[in-house]
Scaffold this motif. Structure first.
Motif, PDB file in Angstrom:
ATOM      1  N   PHE A 277      19.711  49.945  70.765  1.00  0.00           N
ATOM      2  CA  PHE A 277      21.125  50.180  71.076  1.00  0.00           C
ATOM      3  C   PHE A 277      21.858  48.850  71.204  1.00  0.00           C
ATOM      4  CE2 PHE A 277      24.331  50.128  74.440  1.00  0.00           C
ATOM      5  CZ  PHE A 277      25.285  50.983  73.890  1.00  0.00           C
ATOM      6  N   MET A 278      21.214  47.863  71.843  1.00  0.00           N
ATOM      7  CA  MET A 278      21.833  46.551  72.015  1.00  0.00           C
ATOM      8  C   MET A 278      22.131  45.906  70.667  1.00  0.00           C
ATOM      9  SD  MET A 278      19.476  45.127  75.148  1.00  0.00           S
ATOM     10  CE  MET A 278      19.337  46.045  76.708  1.00  0.00           C
ATOM     11  N   ILE A 279      21.167  45.989  69.752  1.00  0.00           N
ATOM     12  CA  ILE A 279      21.368  45.433  68.407  1.00  0.00           C
ATOM     13  C   ILE A 279      22.481  46.187  67.683  1.00  0.00           C
ATOM     14  CG2 ILE A 279      20.292  45.102  66.144  1.00  0.00           C
ATOM     15  CD1 ILE A 279      17.614  44.780  67.627  1.00  0.00           C
ATOM     16  N   PHE A 280      22.416  47.513  67.729  1.00  0.00           N
ATOM     17  CA  PHE A 280      23.404  48.368  67.069  1.00  0.00           C
ATOM     18  C   PHE A 280      24.804  48.105  67.623  1.00  0.00           C
ATOM     19  CE2 PHE A 280      25.702  52.455  66.830  1.00  0.00           C
ATOM     20  CZ  PHE A 280      25.699  52.641  65.460  1.00  0.00           C
ATOM     21  N   PHE A 281      24.904  47.922  68.935  1.00  0.00           N
ATOM     22  CA  PHE A 281      26.199  47.684  69.584  1.00  0.00           C
ATOM     23  C   PHE A 281      26.839  46.397  69.072  1.00  0.00           C
ATOM     24  CE2 PHE A 281      28.810  45.943  73.029  1.00  0.00           C
ATOM     25  CZ  PHE A 281      29.649  47.027  73.291  1.00  0.00           C
ATOM     26  N   ILE A 282      26.044  45.331  68.986  1.00  0.00           N
ATOM     27  CA  ILE A 282      26.563  44.047  68.511  1.00  0.00           C
ATOM     28  C   ILE A 282      27.044  44.167  67.062  1.00  0.00           C
ATOM     29  CG2 ILE A 282      25.914  41.682  67.895  1.00  0.00           C
ATOM     30  CD1 ILE A 282      24.014  41.736  70.340  1.00  0.00           C
ATOM     31  N   VAL A 283      26.254  44.812  66.218  1.00  0.00           N
ATOM     32  CA  VAL A 283      26.607  44.975  64.802  1.00  0.00           C
ATOM     33  C   VAL A 283      27.909  45.760  64.653  1.00  0.00           C
ATOM     34  CG1 VAL A 283      25.911  46.079  62.633  1.00  0.00           C
ATOM     35  CG2 VAL A 283      24.243  44.759  63.958  1.00  0.00           C
ATOM     36  N   ILE A 284      28.023  46.857  65.395  1.00  0.00           N
ATOM     37  CA  ILE A 284      29.217  47.704  65.309  1.00  0.00           C
ATOM     38  C   ILE A 284      30.464  46.962  65.782  1.00  0.00           C
ATOM     39  CG2 ILE A 284      30.347  49.747  66.298  1.00  0.00           C
ATOM     40  CD1 ILE A 284      28.378  50.365  64.068  1.00  0.00           C
ATOM     41  N   VAL A 285      30.350  46.225  66.887  1.00  0.00           N
ATOM     42  CA  VAL A 285      31.505  45.491  67.424  1.00  0.00           C
ATOM     43  C   VAL A 285      31.964  44.421  66.439  1.00  0.00           C
ATOM     44  CG1 VAL A 285      32.275  43.901  69.236  1.00  0.00           C
ATOM     45  CG2 VAL A 285      30.969  45.929  69.854  1.00  0.00           C
TER      46      VAL A 285
ATOM     47  N   LEU B 288      10.546  46.726  71.994  1.00  0.00           N
ATOM     48  CA  LEU B 288      11.197  47.316  70.828  1.00  0.00           C
ATOM     49  C   LEU B 288      10.914  48.805  70.677  1.00  0.00           C
ATOM     50  CD1 LEU B 288      10.618  44.446  68.227  1.00  0.00           C
ATOM     51  CD2 LEU B 288      12.734  45.011  69.424  1.00  0.00           C
ATOM     52  N   SER B 289       9.977  49.305  71.469  1.00  0.00           N
ATOM     53  CA  SER B 289       9.706  50.749  71.447  1.00  0.00           C
ATOM     54  C   SER B 289      10.735  51.530  72.256  1.00  0.00           C
ATOM     55  CB  SER B 289       8.295  51.037  71.988  1.00  0.00           C
ATOM     56  OG  SER B 289       8.213  50.740  73.373  1.00  0.00           O
ATOM     57  N   ARG B 290      11.560  50.800  73.016  1.00  0.00           N
ATOM     58  CA  ARG B 290      12.592  51.461  73.818  1.00  0.00           C
ATOM     59  C   ARG B 290      13.872  51.618  73.003  1.00  0.00           C
ATOM     60  NH1 ARG B 290      12.122  47.407  79.012  1.00  0.00           N
ATOM     61  NH2 ARG B 290       9.842  47.524  79.281  1.00  0.00           N
ATOM     62  N   LYS B 291      14.504  52.757  73.136  1.00  0.00           N
ATOM     63  CA  LYS B 291      15.748  53.019  72.414  1.00  0.00           C
ATOM     64  C   LYS B 291      16.857  52.057  72.841  1.00  0.00           C
ATOM     65  CE  LYS B 291      14.859  57.954  71.674  1.00  0.00           C
ATOM     66  NZ  LYS B 291      15.330  59.333  71.943  1.00  0.00           N
ATOM     67  N   SER B 292      16.829  51.645  74.117  1.00  0.00           N
ATOM     68  CA  SER B 292      17.876  50.763  74.633  1.00  0.00           C
ATOM     69  C   SER B 292      17.895  49.421  73.903  1.00  0.00           C
ATOM     70  CB  SER B 292      17.683  50.524  76.138  1.00  0.00           C
ATOM     71  OG  SER B 292      16.411  49.951  76.396  1.00  0.00           O
TER      72      SER B 292
ATOM     73  N   PHE C 175      22.987  42.359  78.846  1.00  0.00           N
ATOM     74  CA  PHE C 175      21.814  42.978  78.207  1.00  0.00           C
ATOM     75  C   PHE C 175      20.531  42.256  78.632  1.00  0.00           C
ATOM     76  CE2 PHE C 175      24.351  44.637  74.279  1.00  0.00           C
ATOM     77  CZ  PHE C 175      24.811  45.694  75.041  1.00  0.00           C
ATOM     78  N   THR C 176      20.593  40.921  78.669  1.00  0.00           N
ATOM     79  CA  THR C 176      19.425  40.129  79.066  1.00  0.00           C
ATOM     80  C   THR C 176      19.049  40.403  80.512  1.00  0.00           C
ATOM     81  OG1 THR C 176      20.168  38.387  77.540  1.00  0.00           O
ATOM     82  CG2 THR C 176      18.444  37.801  79.115  1.00  0.00           C
TER      83      THR C 176
ATOM     84  N   PHE D 267      18.075  35.504  73.613  1.00  0.00           N
ATOM     85  CA  PHE D 267      18.428  34.471  72.624  1.00  0.00           C
ATOM     86  C   PHE D 267      18.499  35.064  71.214  1.00  0.00           C
ATOM     87  CE2 PHE D 267      16.520  30.979  75.495  1.00  0.00           C
ATOM     88  CZ  PHE D 267      17.756  30.776  76.098  1.00  0.00           C
ATOM     89  N   MET D 268      17.632  36.029  70.931  1.00  0.00           N
ATOM     90  CA  MET D 268      17.652  36.682  69.617  1.00  0.00           C
ATOM     91  C   MET D 268      18.951  37.458  69.422  1.00  0.00           C
ATOM     92  SD  MET D 268      13.705  38.007  69.405  1.00  0.00           S
ATOM     93  CE  MET D 268      14.057  39.158  68.090  1.00  0.00           C
ATOM     94  N   LEU D 269      19.433  38.095  70.470  1.00  0.00           N
ATOM     95  CA  LEU D 269      20.715  38.814  70.391  1.00  0.00           C
ATOM     96  C   LEU D 269      21.863  37.833  70.165  1.00  0.00           C
ATOM     97  CD1 LEU D 269      20.344  41.463  73.257  1.00  0.00           C
ATOM     98  CD2 LEU D 269      20.111  41.837  70.800  1.00  0.00           C
TER      99      LEU D 269
END
Length: 307
Positions: A20-28, A13-17, A114-115, A158-160
């Motif tokens: 980004f994965m979480i943000f991408f899913i929310v935006i889509v 979770l310290s990585r920006k990527s 992503f996984t 799985f969390m994503l």
């Protein structure tokens, strides 16, 4: 072990990527619901006539094609359209929360990728950053270290998936309400059948979670074998999209035992391939490949020479 997994999640979770994965899913999800509810002039009272015209063209195409596969597809389309006409179930204007979640299921392919990226990098990054020696100096077995990394990478996938499902449900409920307007219609056992859309969506997401687990495990194993995140990421993604292209060139006796040819478990529930023996064979092949990959990963990592 719990502390090891917590530490791995902190590093992930310290990585920006990761964000980004979480943000991408929310935006889509937000973009999709907005574009879905904006049109107000999509009511079509002539959908039955349109389906009848589609069936008319499909029947004409049936006469012009000799391919059994193409004929089978046209016959399915005709049967489903006739069923909709007879039972007054329009093919559109039935958007509800569960249909929306079903539509968002296309995002599961992205989550699988992503996984793959996470699983392919979680071990090799320790080598590239030079932190692997510090990690192995701790009084913890290599197996526990590898297990914590594996659990972290797959759990994040799985969390994503859970984020996609829950956020789609919340957004869909806010804009569309919770009521299910229409059933899921599919062709199986030579006839058109109905299934509750809720049942279909839940089952589809569960079946797709197998893709996340297995393809992520493939990437994780390849990262141990090659010690290269690039190969560990590229190869699984290529097999995901390229296996269908390569399949016609392979011997049928061989291709039926290949891992990626057996990942589509949905065909046994929503398609023509309603074969309990086929489902059992696919599950056995998946389990055998999974055990082999896990065993190989741990064996190689325990015996890997760290310089």
């Amino acid at each position: 072990m719990i502390n090891l997994i917590k530490n791995e999640f902190k590093k992930l979770l310290s990585r920006k990527s990761s964000f980004f994965m979480i943000f991408f899913i929310v935006i889509v999800v937000i973009f999709t619901i907005i574009t879905s509810v904006l049109p107000e002039d999509d009511n079509n009272d002539h959908w039955k006539e349109e389906l009848e015209e589609i069936n008319k063209r499909a029947k004409e195409n049936l006469k012009e094609n000799d391919s059994d596969i193409i004929k089978n597809d046209f016959n399915k389309q005709i049967s489903i359209n006739e069923y909709r006409i007879q039972n007054n179930i329009p093919p559109y204007n039935n958007l509800d929360t569960w249909t929306f979640i079903d539509n968002m299921g296309g995002m599961i392919v992205i989550i699988t990728i992503f996984t793959v990226v996470i699983s392919g990098k979680i071990v090799t990054k320790e080598f590239s950053d030079g932190t692997i020696k510090l990690l192995l100096m701790r009084p913890i077995s290599r197996s526990k270290i590898l297990f914590s990394k594996y659990i972290t990478s797959i759990s994040y996938g799985f969390m994503l998936l859970l984020l996609l499902f829950i956020f789609s449900f919340l957004v869909g409920t806010f804009f569309l309400g919770i009521e299910s307007k229409a059933p899921y219609i599919y062709f199986r056992d030579g006839q058109v059948q109905e299934m509750s859309m809720i049942h279909h969506v839940v089952l589809e997401y569960l079946l797709k979670s197998v893709d996340i687990l297995i393809v992520g495990t493939v990437a994780f194993t390849l990262s141990i074998i090659f010690n290269s995140s690039s190969l560990a990421i590229v190869i699984p993604i290529f097999l995901m999209f390229g296996s269908a292209v390569l399949d016609p060139f392979l011997n049928e006796g061989i291709s039926q035992y290949l891992l990626f040819n057996n990942l589509n478990l949905a065909q046994y529930f929503f398609g023509d391939n309603h074969n309990n023996e086929g489902l059992a064979n696919s599950i056995i092949i998946i389990i055998l490949h999974y055990i082999l990959m896990i065993a190989l990963s741990f064996y190689l990592f325990r015996n890997k020479e760290i310089t």
